[in-house]
Structure formats: C-alpha cells, structure tokens
Design a protein around this motif. Structure first.
Motif, mmCIF file in Angstrom:
data_model
loop_
_atom_site.group_PDB
_atom_site.id
_atom_site.type_symbol
_atom_site.label_atom_id
_atom_site.label_comp_id
_atom_site.label_asym_id
_atom_site.label_seq_id
_atom_site.Cartn_x
_atom_site.Cartn_y
_atom_site.Cartn_z
ATOM 1 N N PRO A 37 0.887 -1.174 -0.074
ATOM 2 C CA PRO A 37 -0.008 0.033 0.057
ATOM 3 C C PRO A 37 0.992 1.143 -0.133
ATOM 4 C CG PRO A 37 0.043 -0.998 2.161
ATOM 5 C CD PRO A 37 0.741 -1.914 1.383
ATOM 6 N N LEU A 38 0.192 2.247 -0.277
ATOM 7 C CA LEU A 38 0.658 3.620 -0.454
ATOM 8 C C LEU A 38 0.192 4.656 0.799
ATOM 9 C CD1 LEU A 38 0.508 3.716 -4.133
ATOM 10 C CD2 LEU A 38 2.622 4.259 -3.178
ATOM 11 N N ASP A 39 1.425 5.387 1.148
ATOM 12 C CA ASP A 39 0.825 6.320 2.181
ATOM 13 C C ASP A 39 0.315 7.611 1.633
ATOM 14 O OD1 ASP A 39 0.950 7.570 5.038
ATOM 15 O OD2 ASP A 39 2.062 8.992 3.766
ATOM 16 N N GLU A 40 -1.136 8.208 1.924
ATOM 17 C CA GLU A 40 -1.740 9.128 1.022
ATOM 18 C C GLU A 40 -0.931 10.544 1.153
ATOM 19 O OE1 GLU A 40 -6.193 11.022 0.932
ATOM 20 O OE2 GLU A 40 -5.923 9.279 2.111
ATOM 21 N N PRO A 41 -0.928 11.043 2.335
ATOM 22 C CA PRO A 41 -0.032 12.380 2.010
ATOM 23 C C PRO A 41 1.349 12.429 1.525
ATOM 24 C CG PRO A 41 -0.912 11.868 4.480
ATOM 25 C CD PRO A 41 -1.140 10.704 3.777
ATOM 26 N N ARG A 42 1.954 11.206 1.713
ATOM 27 C CA ARG A 42 3.334 11.000 1.021
ATOM 28 C C ARG A 42 3.043 11.190 -0.267
ATOM 29 N NH1 ARG A 42 6.875 6.141 2.895
ATOM 30 N NH2 ARG A 42 8.463 6.226 1.290
ATOM 31 N N LEU A 43 2.085 10.064 -0.996
ATOM 32 C CA LEU A 43 2.023 10.409 -2.403
ATOM 33 C C LEU A 43 1.399 11.360 -2.861
ATOM 34 C CD1 LEU A 43 2.235 8.375 -4.712
ATOM 35 C CD2 LEU A 43 -0.322 8.010 -4.681
ATOM 36 N N LEU A 138 3.489 8.246 -17.846
ATOM 37 C CA LEU A 138 4.311 7.300 -17.302
ATOM 38 C C LEU A 138 5.398 8.014 -16.786
ATOM 39 C CD1 LEU A 138 4.185 4.287 -16.774
ATOM 40 C CD2 LEU A 138 5.641 3.959 -18.547
ATOM 41 N N ARG A 139 6.089 9.092 -17.687
ATOM 42 C CA ARG A 139 7.485 9.491 -17.228
ATOM 43 C C ARG A 139 7.051 10.357 -15.769
ATOM 44 N NH1 ARG A 139 12.380 9.734 -16.548
ATOM 45 N NH2 ARG A 139 11.762 10.217 -14.468
ATOM 46 N N ILE A 140 5.865 10.951 -15.849
ATOM 47 C CA ILE A 140 5.544 11.823 -14.660
ATOM 48 C C ILE A 140 5.592 10.727 -13.414
ATOM 49 C CG2 ILE A 140 3.951 13.099 -13.530
ATOM 50 C CD1 ILE A 140 5.105 14.468 -16.025
ATOM 51 N N LEU A 141 4.903 9.504 -13.710
ATOM 52 C CA LEU A 141 4.608 8.626 -12.567
ATOM 53 C C LEU A 141 6.152 8.034 -12.105
ATOM 54 C CD1 LEU A 141 2.235 7.514 -11.155
ATOM 55 C CD2 LEU A 141 2.216 5.692 -12.608
ATOM 56 N N ALA A 142 6.871 7.873 -13.051
ATOM 57 C CA ALA A 142 8.287 7.483 -12.622
ATOM 58 C C ALA A 142 9.084 8.629 -11.657
ATOM 59 C CB ALA A 142 9.097 7.317 -14.068
ATOM 60 N N THR A 143 8.823 9.827 -12.061
ATOM 61 C CA THR A 143 9.472 10.763 -11.244
ATOM 62 C C THR A 143 8.770 10.933 -9.887
ATOM 63 O OG1 THR A 143 9.895 12.477 -13.042
ATOM 64 C CG2 THR A 143 9.765 13.330 -11.148
ATOM 65 N N ALA A 144 7.289 10.640 -9.831
ATOM 66 C CA ALA A 144 6.788 10.661 -8.383
ATOM 67 C C ALA A 144 7.106 9.335 -7.757
ATOM 68 C CB ALA A 144 4.993 10.482 -8.593
ATOM 69 N N ALA A 145 7.600 8.278 -8.340
ATOM 70 C CA ALA A 145 7.983 7.086 -7.672
ATOM 71 C C ALA A 145 9.231 7.332 -7.087
ATOM 72 C CB ALA A 145 8.068 6.048 -8.444
ATOM 73 N N GLU A 146 10.086 8.165 -7.823
ATOM 74 C CA GLU A 146 11.455 8.323 -7.058
ATOM 75 C C GLU A 146 11.330 9.192 -6.056
ATOM 76 O OE1 GLU A 146 15.800 10.254 -8.779
ATOM 77 O OE2 GLU A 146 14.691 9.040 -10.101
ATOM 78 N N LEU A 147 10.560 10.269 -5.997
ATOM 79 C CA LEU A 147 10.364 11.157 -4.978
ATOM 80 C C LEU A 147 9.537 10.579 -3.778
ATOM 81 C CD1 LEU A 147 9.068 14.185 -7.160
ATOM 82 C CD2 LEU A 147 11.191 14.132 -5.803
ATOM 83 N N TYR A 148 8.880 9.470 -4.004
ATOM 84 C CA TYR A 148 8.178 8.900 -3.027
ATOM 85 C C TYR A 148 9.018 7.771 -2.353
ATOM 86 C CZ TYR A 148 4.766 6.143 -0.628
ATOM 87 O OH TYR A 148 3.819 5.353 0.355
ATOM 88 N N GLY A 149 9.863 7.149 -2.995
ATOM 89 C CA GLY A 149 10.507 5.952 -2.466
ATOM 90 C C GLY A 149 11.816 6.326 -2.233
ATOM 91 N N PHE A 359 8.320 2.235 -5.527
ATOM 92 C CA PHE A 359 7.987 3.219 -4.615
ATOM 93 C C PHE A 359 8.443 2.778 -3.336
ATOM 94 C CE2 PHE A 359 5.216 3.861 -8.146
ATOM 95 C CZ PHE A 359 4.578 5.417 -8.129
ATOM 96 N N GLY A 360 9.886 2.207 -3.136
ATOM 97 C CA GLY A 360 10.336 2.129 -2.101
ATOM 98 C C GLY A 360 9.868 0.910 -1.112
ATOM 99 N N GLU A 361 10.335 0.655 -0.208
ATOM 100 C CA GLU A 361 10.406 -0.557 0.710
ATOM 101 C C GLU A 361 8.944 -0.957 1.119
ATOM 102 O OE1 GLU A 361 12.132 -2.142 5.044
ATOM 103 O OE2 GLU A 361 12.724 -0.422 4.288
ATOM 104 N N GLU A 362 8.040 -0.305 1.495
ATOM 105 C CA GLU A 362 6.717 -0.690 1.899
ATOM 106 C C GLU A 362 5.756 -0.988 0.615
ATOM 107 O OE1 GLU A 362 4.853 1.877 4.499
ATOM 108 O OE2 GLU A 362 6.490 1.688 5.971
ATOM 109 N N ALA A 363 5.835 0.098 -0.419
ATOM 110 C CA ALA A 363 4.950 -0.123 -1.663
ATOM 111 C C ALA A 363 5.549 -0.965 -2.424
ATOM 112 C CB ALA A 363 4.517 1.248 -2.310
ATOM 113 N N GLY A 364 6.926 -1.116 -2.688
ATOM 114 C CA GLY A 364 7.635 -1.777 -3.719
ATOM 115 C C GLY A 364 7.595 -1.401 -4.997
ATOM 116 N N ARG A 365 7.771 -2.296 -5.869
ATOM 117 C CA ARG A 365 8.250 -2.118 -7.239
ATOM 118 C C ARG A 365 7.202 -2.823 -8.232
ATOM 119 N NH1 ARG A 365 13.977 -2.997 -10.077
ATOM 120 N NH2 ARG A 365 13.519 -2.737 -12.147
ATOM 121 N N ALA A 366 6.869 -1.960 -9.363
ATOM 122 C CA ALA A 366 5.490 -2.265 -9.947
ATOM 123 C C ALA A 366 5.862 -3.823 -10.666
ATOM 124 C CB ALA A 366 5.044 -1.343 -11.089
ATOM 125 N N HIS A 367 4.711 -4.704 -10.662
ATOM 126 C CA HIS A 367 4.811 -5.737 -11.178
ATOM 127 C C HIS A 367 3.908 -6.049 -12.208
ATOM 128 C CE1 HIS A 367 1.201 -7.366 -9.111
ATOM 129 N NE2 HIS A 367 1.510 -6.491 -7.624
#
Length: 426
Positions: A37-43, A138-149, A359-367
């Motif tokens: 899962p993802l943390d709402e404020p953090r995402l 998808l490029r935007i989402l990849a940037t968000a993943a890096e900032l989140y995780g 997206f980091g340790e808790e949310a993980g990597r897209a499968h």
C-alpha cells in the motif's frame, strides 16, 4: 502580474479537440499494480512535486472568442485541483475505477488534465488524450515514484539496434481501397467503451531473430482479427476486382511510434507519430517465419520514414487560415467522409516499461502495468501491450457499439492462441 504563458495546440491536440464526443471520451488509462500500500499524504506530496518538475503538464485550455484562429494551452504553474484521490477498497472498487477511466475524461478546463486514483495497492491514472499521451504520463509517474520512495527510477537503456536507412516499405499492399473493418459482434446497448485486461507470457523469440516482439504482436493482432472476421461472416476482402479475380480488402493496423527520450528531458504532451502497417489477405496464409520476416521488414521501413504525426493532411487542416470554429466543422466533416479509410485497428505496444516504478520499501516495485487507448468507432477496437517483470500485459478496449464483454473475452482467447503460434524455432 505576469499573464500565464500560452502555447498553441499542436496538430494532434487540435484534431482531437475538434472531434471530441461525450459518448466516447478520448481517455488513456494507465494501471500500475504494486506489492504494497501507499501512504496518502506522502503520495500526494510526491505526485505534486513531480508535476512541478515537468511543468508542461500543468496546463488547461485557455478561453477565447469564437473567431480565434487557434486553441491555446495556458500553463498554470500550480494545479487547479487535487489530482490524487484514494478510493476505499471493495469487491468492485477497481472495476468501478476502470469504468470511470473510460467514461469520464478529466476536463480540459482544469490543470492538469489528468487524475490519479489509488485503489488499495493499484495506481490508476486517467489522461485526457487531447492533451497528453501514455508515455508522457508514465514519465511523470516515474518521477513521482522516485520522489516517494527515494530510489533511482531512471530509465533502462533501450535495446541497441542498428539505425535503419529511410526506404519504402517492401511489397506493400495498396491503400487505394478501404481496409477491412472489425466485424460486429454483439453490441452493448449502453454507449462508451468496454475493456478487458489480462496477463500473458512474453512470446519466445530465438536469439538473433530478424523480427522483434513488436512484430510478433503485429502478426498476432492481424491473425486474431482475420479469424474473428471469418467467424462472423465478414471476410477481410469484400470488393471484387473488375477482372473477376480474387477480391481483396487488406487489414491495416495503426502503430504509434515514439522517438522521444525517456529521461527527465522527455517532452510532455502527445509525442507519438502514427504509421499504418498493411496486410493483404493472402499474406496471412504464409508460413509463420515468412510472415514474421515480411512484417519486420515492413515495420522497420515505416518507422524509418520521416512523416508528420498525423500525416500531411492533418498539418494542413490545423494551419490557422480560418477561425478555429470553422476549421473544427471542416475537420469533423472530413473525418466522417474518411471513416471508411480509417485503419482496421490500432496496436500500441509500449514495450518493456523503461522505468522500475519503484515506490520504496513498503509499496515496492511495479509488477504489472496496463495501458489502454481510446476505441471510438469506426475503428472500434484497440490493442495495447506492455511488458513488466517478464510478463506481457494486454488490454483490449472496444466500442460498445461494436462489441460486448463476451466478444472481448473471445478476442483475448484468440490473441493468446495466435501469440503462441508466433513462437517459431529457426
């Protein structure tokens, strides 16, 4: 106070804007499945920062008088609305979110024209295709993943292939006759699009093959539609030659080609150009190695040919020689007149997802990552594929005026069968 920056609509955006229909919105859906899962404020914070790092996405349609010569985007600097929403998990929560992605386009009047809905560990991004395409978001989402995780989400290096010289496609079927249409199945009484997503094994391809997975997918799509049409009494050839010989009506499959870089310099917007890959009816009866090789030669040649995004005609239509309202009416009339020449279907192969989407340790990597492209009539069916974690993720999307969910399930089964037939050995 400095007025907002304005950008004239590019060709693709303007043609799409001219031809909008409420009953079949022009949306692109991206669906990313994560392990946790993802943390709402953090995402929210990470996604908002990602928007600021790619400021071209922070745009809305600017107002203007009826006699204006162009539509314009207005860059806003800040979002007009909260883009990220969290939906409580439930038995139909994801299915309902998918339905919204097909039925409700983010408004062009609000910046940015996208929305991100989170259902459990699934990110569902809905894009107004008049403004943006899937690879850009998808490029935007990849940037968000890096900032989140906090983990590196730089794109993987693309496969190295020798540059292809520009050349005419070999042995190309004529384009002077209308292509085959996807035969009607059991239409659904409700308007709009339906969709089915599935996960399949990546097709095997012997090392050193002269064709790519994209060529295998192209052949699979052609064989699937030809089979479907035979079953439904609509042969892929319905016009007799004047000589009395074999009637010919080729399949033509639109294929988006994207030459943009995948790093943070990637231009945001609608950046793909469209080419059409034709198949004469007799070609689909060839032995599979021959069919794959011929398709590879054709797609390589088409990709290498320089061409405007929507062709030369669209570039002429969007020249501001008259008020935009007058050109809009002309564009719609020409589109209706050209409907019989619209390609049979669209195959959009995103290929291997270039970003880890980690997206980091808790949310993980897209499968798993699915995309779907609009499927408005007269085409009525689109096929979108991507690969993640060694699996092929297929989305079939159709106009309910043409097909039902049961029809979509049968097309999926045919696609899986023919994909397997492309796994030939040397």
């Amino acid at each position: 106070m400095t007025p907002p920056t304005r950008i004239p609509f590019p060709v693709v955006d303007e043609v799409s804007r001219h031809c909008l229909q409420e009953e079949e919105p022009e949306t692109v859906h991206i669906e990313v499945h994560l392990p946790g899962p993802l943390d709402e404020p953090r995402l929210r914070k990470a996604f908002t920062e990602a928007l600021h790092r790619h400021p071209r996405i922070l745009m809305r349609e600017a107002g203007g008088p009826w006699f204006r010569r162009r539509y314009e985007w207005e860059l806003t600097g800040e979002p007009d609305t909260e883009v990220v929403t969290f939906t409580p998990a439930g038995p139909r929560a994801l299915q309902d979110a998918r339905t919204r992605a097909l039925a409700e386009a983010p408004p062009l009047s609000m910046s940015p024209p996208i929305r991100l809905e989170v259902v459990g560990s699934v990110l569902l991004l809905t894009i107004n295709h008049t403004a943006l395409d899937g690879p850009a978001c998808l490029r935007i989402l990849a940037t968000a993943a890096e900032l989140y995780g906090g983990r590196d989400n730089n794109p993987a290096a693309p496969p190295t292939r020798p540059a292809e010289p520009a050349q005419e496609p070999p042995d190309t079927p004529t384009t002077w006759s209308p292509p085959a249409r996807v035969a009607q199945g059991t239409p659904d009484p409700s308007p709009g699009n339906g969709m089915l997503v599935t996960e399949l094994p990546l097709p095997h391809r012997p090392k050193g093959s002269p064709y790519t997975v994209n060529d295998q997918l192209m052949v699979t799509t052609a064989l699937t539609i030809a089979h479907w049409n035979r079953e439904h009494g609509a042969l892929p050839h319905s016009r007799l030659r004047s000589s009395g010989g074999t009637p010919i009506r080729p399949l033509r499959i639109t294929m988006p080609v994207d030459d943009r870089p995948r790093d943070t310099t990637m231009p945001i917007g609608n950046g793909t150009r469209l080419v059409e890959v034709p198949f004469a009816p007799g070609e689909l009866k060839a032995e599979m190695p021959t069919l794959l090789r011929r398709t590879a030669e054709r797609t390589r040649a088409l990709k290498a040919l320089p061409r405007p995004q929507l062709g030369h005609g669209a570039a002429l239509l969007t020249t501001p020689w008259a008020p935009v309202a007058a050109r809009a009416a002309l564009t719609r009339a020409l589109r209706r007149a050209a409907a019989p020449w619209t390609s049979t279907t669209l195959l959009s192969n995103i290929g291997r997802i270039p970003y880890p989407l980690d997206f980091g340790e808790e949310a993980g990597r897209a499968h798993a990552v699915w995309f779907s492209a609009p499927a408005r009539m007269p085409r009525g069916l689109t096929v979108t594929t991507a690969s993640t974690a060694g699996r092929l993720h297929l989305a079939l999307r159709w106009s309910r005026a043409l097909l039902s969910h049961g029809d979509g399930a049968h097309l999926r089964d045919l696609f899986e069968h023919y994909l397997h037939t492309t796994e030939v050995t040397p």
